[in-house]
Design an enzyme around this catalytic site. Structure first.
Site, PDB file in Angstrom:
ATOM      1  N   GLU A   1     -59.330  14.744   8.071  1.00 19.77           N
ATOM      2  CA  GLU A   1     -59.433  14.416   9.398  1.00 19.77           C
ATOM      3  C   GLU A   1     -60.954  14.419   9.475  1.00 19.77           C
ATOM      4  O   GLU A   1     -61.597  15.068   9.236  1.00 19.77           O
ATOM      5  CB  GLU A   1     -59.138  15.524  10.190  1.00 19.77           C
ATOM      6  CG  GLU A   1     -59.218  15.224  11.560  1.00 19.77           C
ATOM      7  CD  GLU A   1     -58.986  16.289  12.692  1.00 19.77           C
ATOM      8  OE1 GLU A   1     -59.442  16.138  13.884  1.00 19.77           O
ATOM      9  OE2 GLU A   1     -58.460  17.470  12.345  1.00 19.77           O
TER      10      GLU A   1
ATOM     11  N   ASP B   1     -51.053  29.284   0.824  1.00 20.78           N
ATOM     12  CA  ASP B   1     -49.753  28.576   1.247  1.00 20.78           C
ATOM     13  C   ASP B   1     -50.307  28.017   2.587  1.00 20.78           C
ATOM     14  O   ASP B   1     -50.391  28.414   3.743  1.00 20.78           O
ATOM     15  CB  ASP B   1     -48.771  29.402   1.534  1.00 20.78           C
ATOM     16  CG  ASP B   1     -47.467  28.823   1.873  1.00 20.78           C
ATOM     17  OD1 ASP B   1     -47.564  27.753   2.159  1.00 20.78           O
ATOM     18  OD2 ASP B   1     -46.273  29.556   1.561  1.00 20.78           O
TER      19      ASP B   1
ATOM     20  N   LYS C   1     -44.377  32.196   8.530  1.00 23.30           N
ATOM     21  CA  LYS C   1     -44.459  30.772   8.768  1.00 23.30           C
ATOM     22  C   LYS C   1     -43.845  30.412  10.227  1.00 23.30           C
ATOM     23  O   LYS C   1     -43.292  29.088  10.128  1.00 23.30           O
ATOM     24  CB  LYS C   1     -43.941  29.926   7.755  1.00 23.30           C
ATOM     25  CG  LYS C   1     -44.758  30.137   6.363  1.00 23.30           C
ATOM     26  CD  LYS C   1     -44.232  29.460   5.218  1.00 23.30           C
ATOM     27  CE  LYS C   1     -44.687  30.026   3.904  1.00 23.30           C
ATOM     28  NZ  LYS C   1     -44.312  29.550   2.742  1.00 23.30           N
TER      29      LYS C   1
ATOM     30  N   HIS D   1     -65.403  10.946  17.479  1.00 21.22           N
ATOM     31  CA  HIS D   1     -64.261  10.422  16.762  1.00 21.22           C
ATOM     32  C   HIS D   1     -64.019   9.236  16.544  1.00 21.22           C
ATOM     33  O   HIS D   1     -63.706   8.482  15.595  1.00 21.22           O
ATOM     34  CB  HIS D   1     -62.890  10.948  17.384  1.00 21.22           C
ATOM     35  CG  HIS D   1     -62.557  12.707  16.903  1.00 21.22           C
ATOM     36  ND1 HIS D   1     -61.700  12.762  15.972  1.00 21.22           N
ATOM     37  CD2 HIS D   1     -63.054  13.650  17.180  1.00 21.22           C
ATOM     38  CE1 HIS D   1     -61.777  14.162  15.628  1.00 21.22           C
ATOM     39  NE2 HIS D   1     -62.508  14.663  16.525  1.00 21.22           N
TER      40      HIS D   1
END
Ligand code: ADP
Length: 628
Positions: free
Chosen positions: A307, A515, A439, A613
């Site tokens: 990104e 993770d 998660k 951006h």
């Protein structure tokens, strides 16, 4: 402040995606869709035409002046010559003029976050500050290699018969200077090698698979007589297994994996631990934000991301923190959780187990049983929740430098086996009953914490807010209240009272072998901002109750990830105190999140977000041509 917000809207309206400009021409390409001739031919024709008609018109002009003929009395050949001149001019301008004009109009400013209307004085001031604050040797070379100029497009049918389809271009370079003195020289990558065909790939020098025996194995995998998953065991060579699996996959699917690298990776290191049935690896660039001054120490924070703006933005936040004397990060709690679900025939029996587990007199016995699983796993508490005759037992334990999921699961299994003696009617439904909660967004993590609970704070001087963050304290405080607090409440957020904590968390997680799926709860964060020192300065804090990180186990031992941990000084197991490295990593994550929050919120308050951006996160590549 309102004025600054209003001015922020302007760029959104006026900005358009940058025009695509070919940097490199495909010599086999056509001039254009409207002129389907080879480029070299049209170039030659229009060049010759241009100079011929210029010569012709100038000579005619001279003759007319000598013969005193009025200039507007034009003959038919002269009219044709004028048309030819205009046509060739349009052609030549179209091909050679636009690059130059665009390079003048669209040159990026030095600072990603600075508006085009920045006062020069500010820029100079910042550069002087950069030179003072960045320790020697920390100047980053942020050259951005130009992307491969030629993109090859492959359709399923044409997999083994590719041709260059289209020339695509990319910005030459981006100059990023958020808080660092930087050298932004251009560096070009060598052109991308052509896509190799299935057969070529198979016989490539770097690929080990060259023998007839390998060809037979590939055929067996393709035919389904040899399971792909058994290749490592059968061959005893992980790289060869990956190469054979990859080739079989390409034949089976008729799709090329060219672009997904095979070489340059240690496949033995992931066997039985990180990834099954590998066919290559994905490359993710790692950028560095920092130095982040945290608890009196400087950290260069590795962030793996694709990104654009993210690293630059976090870097700017680090600079603001550094100039204001640094941030403080405090670990509040450290305990990984696992919550099995067990069932009884009655709610009464489920309640009896709950009372048994929550009785402090039984805790020591249970802890001894639990702790047998590892020298690092130490039981801290058991919290129970009942749903009818089902009981959820949330075990919390310290796990040293490991993130600890395996460790806590082993301990829980020991306790469940032990309980079976006194509660033989207990039916273990699952070692994880989602009350853990792993998660998934869950209030239990937000309230109770999971992994490391951290709070991090800094006081940013008003001057720094103005000069580095290009906004003011009042705007930031107001925006934080309306966006991160009220806006998130309106949205019914669960732990999402922040601007983009997950951006920073995930990038660091990928770089350091955590993770990445645990970014869900690890990104739970509430960002608070308050004007202090008579409204002059900004107090900012991030509170993150569930940062799940480790410095041993999982992906942390892989070469690249381990290098990133090493950069932070938290690689592997701590030699002094078990768990010190992983706890330090959690505080760094929170510090980097603080930097990220500070910078993004400032960009929003100053209305620079979309502009930055569009400039740094949007390639000029024609994406439609990349899909086959
Ligand atoms: P996780 O529990 O995070 O899934 P693993 O079980 O894969 O991680 O890794 C933890 C392993 O590392 C255990 O076998 C443990 O004994 C070992 N280990 C070595 N040093 C440490 C340490 N300082 N902290 C935690 N575990 C350690």
């Amino acid at each position: 402040m309102e004025a600054s917000r209003r001015s922020a809207v302007k760029p959104v309206i006026v900005l358009k995606p940058s025009k695509r400009v070919p940097l490199v021409e495909d010599t086999t390409g056509k001039a254009s869709d409207a002129l389907p001739l080879p480029l070299y031919l049209t170039n030659a024709v229009f060049f010759t035409l241009f100079f011929s008609v210029v010569y012709f018109l100038l000579s005619r002009w001279r003759e007319k002046i000598r013969a005193s003929i009025p200039l507007h009395a034009v003959t038919f050949p002269e009219i044709v010559a004028v048309f030819a001149l205009v046509a060739s001019l349009i052609y030549l301008l179209g091909f050679f003029g636009i690059d130059f004009v665009q390079s003048l109009i669209m040159r990026p400013s030095g600072d990603v976050w600075s508006g085009e209307d920045d006062e020069e004085g500010n820029e100079v001031l910042l550069r002087e500050e950069d030179a003072r604050t960045v320790p020697s040797g920390q100047a980053l070379d942020c050259s951005v290699p130009s992307l491969p100029h030629m993109v090859r497009n492959v359709t399923a049918q044409r997999l083994f018969d590719e041709k260059p389809v289209r020339v695509t271009t990319e910005e030459d370079a981006r100059k990023v200077s958020c808080g660092q003195a930087i050298d932004c020289s251009l560096r070009s990558l060598p052109p991308r090698p052509p896509i190799v065909t299935s057969q070529k790939l198979f016989h490539e020098k770097t690929v080990i698979v060259t023998t007839e025996e390998d060809e037979e194995i590939i055929k067996s995998v393709v035919a389904g007589t040899l399971p792909s998953y058994s290749l490592e065991t059968k061959l005893g060579d992980c790289k060869r297994a990956a190469a054979i699996r990859r080739e079989a996959l390409q034949r089976l699917t008729g799709r090329s994996l060219s672009g997904l690298p095979l070489d340059g990776f240690d496949y033995e290191s992931i066997l039985g631990q990180c990834c099954e049935m590998p066919v290559g690896y994905v490359q993710i660039p790692v950028g560095i934000a920092g130095p982040l001054l945290l608890n009196g120490r400087e950290y260069s924070v590795p962030m793996a991301t694709t990104e654009g703006c993210l690293v630059a933005s976090t870097n700017r936040g680090c600079k603001a923190i550094h100039l204001s004397g640094g941030a403080a990060s405090i670990l509040l709690k450290d305990g990984m959780t696992r919550a099995p679900v067990v069932r009884f025939s009655t709610a009464k029996r489920a309640a009896e187990l709950k009372f048994y587990l929550e009785d402090l007199e039984n805790f020591d016995t249970l802890a001894v049983v639990f702790n047998r699983s590892s020298r690092f796993g130490r039981l801290q508490s058991i919290k129970c929740a009942i749903a009818g005759k089902n009981l959820y037992l949330r075990f919390t334990c310290s796990t040293g430098d490991a993130m600890g999921m395996n460790m806590v699961s082993k301990g829980v299994q020991n306790v469940l086996d032990f309980l079976q003696t006194d509660f033989p009617d207990m039916d273990v439904i699952g070692i994880s009953g989602n009350f853990c909660s792993d998660k998934k967004p869950a209030a239990v993590n937000w309230i109770e914490g999971r992994g490391k609970s951290v709070v991090c704070e800094a006081i940013i001087e008003g001057d720094v807010v103005r000069k580095v963050l290009k906004t003011c304290v009042e705007s930031l405080v107001e925006l934080n209240m309306l966006k991160n607090l009220t806006g998130s409440a309106m949205a019914g957020a669960l732990g999402g009272f922040n601007a983009h904590a997950s951006n920073i968390v995930t990038a660091i997680y990928i770089a350091t072998g955590q993770d990445p799926a645990q970014n869900v709860e690890s990104s739970h964060c509430i960002t608070m901002m308050e004007a202090v020192n008579d409204g002059k300065d900004l107090h900012i804090s991030v509170t993150m109750p569930s940062v799940e990180v480790g410095t041993v186990g999982g992906g942390t031992q892989l070469a690249s990830q381990s290098a990133c941990l090493n950069l932070l000084g938290v690689k592997g197991a701590s030699k002094e105190v078990a768990g010190a490295n992983s706890r330090m990593l959690a505080t760094i994550v929170a510090g980097a999140v603080l930097a990220g929050e500070l910078s993004l919120m400032s960009a929003l308050a100053a209305g620079q977000l979309v502009k930055s951006h569009m400039k740094y996160n949007r390639s000029s590549k024609d994406v439609s041509n990349l899909s086959s």
